[in-house]
Design a protein around this motif. Sequence first.
Motif, mmCIF file in Angstrom:
data_model
loop_
_atom_site.group_PDB
_atom_site.id
_atom_site.type_symbol
_atom_site.label_atom_id
_atom_site.label_comp_id
_atom_site.label_asym_id
_atom_site.label_seq_id
_atom_site.Cartn_x
_atom_site.Cartn_y
_atom_site.Cartn_z
ATOM 1 N N THR A 193 0.805 -1.230 0.000
ATOM 2 C CA THR A 193 0.000 0.000 0.000
ATOM 3 C C THR A 193 0.838 1.280 0.000
ATOM 4 O O THR A 193 0.305 2.369 0.134
ATOM 5 C CB THR A 193 -0.960 0.026 1.208
ATOM 6 O OG1 THR A 193 -0.196 -0.126 2.412
ATOM 7 C CG2 THR A 193 -2.001 -1.074 1.119
ATOM 8 N N GLY A 194 2.150 1.152 -0.132
ATOM 9 C CA GLY A 194 3.001 2.332 -0.273
ATOM 10 C C GLY A 194 3.207 3.131 0.994
ATOM 11 O O GLY A 194 3.362 4.351 0.938
ATOM 12 N N ILE A 195 3.220 2.439 2.144
ATOM 13 C CA ILE A 195 3.440 3.138 3.410
ATOM 14 C C ILE A 195 4.589 2.465 4.173
ATOM 15 O O ILE A 195 5.215 1.533 3.673
ATOM 16 C CB ILE A 195 2.160 3.172 4.278
ATOM 17 C CG1 ILE A 195 1.684 1.747 4.618
ATOM 18 C CG2 ILE A 195 1.047 3.952 3.563
ATOM 19 C CD1 ILE A 195 0.514 1.700 5.598
ATOM 20 N N VAL A 196 4.869 2.943 5.383
ATOM 21 C CA VAL A 196 5.976 2.434 6.193
ATOM 22 C C VAL A 196 5.420 1.560 7.313
ATOM 23 O O VAL A 196 4.444 1.926 7.976
ATOM 24 C CB VAL A 196 6.787 3.603 6.807
ATOM 25 C CG1 VAL A 196 7.963 3.068 7.635
ATOM 26 C CG2 VAL A 196 7.285 4.540 5.717
ATOM 27 N N GLY A 244 3.458 -3.549 16.061
ATOM 28 C CA GLY A 244 4.243 -2.473 15.462
ATOM 29 C C GLY A 244 3.335 -1.460 14.784
ATOM 30 O O GLY A 244 2.136 -1.697 14.630
ATOM 31 N N PRO A 245 3.881 -0.316 14.360
ATOM 32 C CA PRO A 245 3.078 0.758 13.767
ATOM 33 C C PRO A 245 3.101 0.830 12.242
ATOM 34 O O PRO A 245 4.071 0.430 11.600
ATOM 35 C CB PRO A 245 3.734 2.015 14.346
ATOM 36 C CG PRO A 245 5.185 1.641 14.506
ATOM 37 C CD PRO A 245 5.236 0.147 14.714
ATOM 38 N N PHE A 246 2.018 1.345 11.666
ATOM 39 C CA PHE A 246 1.922 1.756 10.260
ATOM 40 C C PHE A 246 1.822 3.281 10.211
ATOM 41 O O PHE A 246 1.039 3.874 10.961
ATOM 42 C CB PHE A 246 0.636 1.230 9.617
ATOM 43 C CG PHE A 246 0.608 -0.236 9.338
ATOM 44 C CD1 PHE A 246 1.192 -0.754 8.194
ATOM 45 C CD2 PHE A 246 -0.043 -1.104 10.199
ATOM 46 C CE1 PHE A 246 1.137 -2.112 7.915
ATOM 47 C CE2 PHE A 246 -0.108 -2.461 9.930
ATOM 48 C CZ PHE A 246 0.481 -2.972 8.784
ATOM 49 N N THR A 247 2.574 3.889 9.320
ATOM 50 C CA THR A 247 2.487 5.330 9.129
ATOM 51 C C THR A 247 2.809 5.650 7.666
ATOM 52 O O THR A 247 3.230 4.768 6.916
ATOM 53 C CB THR A 247 3.493 6.092 10.016
ATOM 54 O OG1 THR A 247 4.807 5.596 9.735
ATOM 55 C CG2 THR A 247 3.189 5.909 11.492
#
Length: 491
Positions: free
Chosen positions: A190-193, A218-221
Amino acid sequence: MTELTKLTIAAARDGLARKDFSATELTNAHIEAVEKARALNAYVLETPEHARERAKASDAKIASGDAGPLEGIPIGVKDLFCTRDLRTTACSKILGNFVPPYESTVTSQLWRDGAVMLGKTNNDEFAMGSSNETSAFGAVVSPWRRNGSNTPLVPGGSSGGSAAAVAARLCLGATGTDTGGSIRQPAAFTGIVGIKPTYGRCSRWGVVAFASSLDQAGPFTRTVRDNAILLRSMAGHDPKDTTSVDRPVPDYEKAIGKSVKGMKIGIPKEYRIDGMPPEIEKLWHQGAEWLKKAGAEMVDISLPHTKYALPAYYIVAPAEASSNLARYDGVRYGLRENGRDVTGMYEATRAAGFGDEVRRRVMIGTYVLSAGYYDAYYLRAQKVRTLIKRDFEDVFSAGVDAILTPATPSAAFGVGEKSGADPIEMYLNDVFTVTVNMAGLPGIAVPAGLSEDGLPLGLQLIGRPFDEETLFSLGEVIEQAAGSYSAEAWW
């Protein structure tokens, strides 16, 4: 108001501090975005009133100068994290309308630091899947489309709802869990970190268990800096989790912009798999060139037991799932189906409550743990796991600071394309990510380019235990060189 949803966490934090807008305005903009994007099926529970109450409290804290590190920041929470007095189902029928009387440690720390919950995000049932198509609430649809096509695409899994929500600007960040790639793979799609921290860095208490020795929150941003900000709040020692590590949590944001000059980056030959698409190979080479230009040194390395990682993972993970899911029996909470006797009730409840993929993994796990096969399968897989871990230890002890690999073997695929008769085809999506979980290491996925069809592609960086800071420094170099990628709103 739509401009507020385009902010990063760092920009929103600074804007709230300057009083350019209020936490209530920021939250309302995201609530509106969530309501307009229900076609994505990213959220399985929306909590607008709860969010507005939190935002109002954040505005009061900001006004009094008592703001936390995430004060007023709207986020999504994967439906695997228990949230007090708010439905938590792991996206399975067997948990029905379960409402926990307690809060997971990770989410309690986010609320402690001022974050605002917009709702619970969709995921594969019990986190078992690589496409977010096994959820009892239906598949999540990616906000991305192939060039010139309207074919709905998967966002990856199991944390697909969180990834889709962040990519579609339905929250500024979101929580995920990663057992074999369930943060890094959807982040790449999806093109995120997305980062899977070192095992033990974030508490697992209050998170619905899939495979206890592999699961990690963990995080998505949308940016590497935001990821560092969110991880700082999520991480930390928890005496309620015996696998939680008691060591200080660094200020990860300070790693952003640090020089990577002189760092040694390993390129493992075993990750050049047969049939790798040329665009993945090209992306990998490009990432190495970006890091080299920033002053890092590329070195060829060998991780000889990598080829055994996927089969070993699909023995260890189902075995632990079989054990963990034994508690869903229709007796204490969740779904209960009637039967002629206790055994009949167990059978009817589990047959009705678990989806196909969960049943498949429970049966595999029960088989490999059975008396006649324990040594042949489970014990052997654990020995392979030790060898995989030793491969990484040997590389790091030789002076390598991090390892660069592709995050996924392809770009996102269409909904229904790989969820047919052959589950192995779906399992191969985890080929680059499972080693990290087997060895308990940190790994980050960073957007690095677009496929020929215009879909996001990601690179993965694998680090030493508890050295997430190096991954953030290197990840930001790739991010700056590659630029950012956003889905064009069609929903």
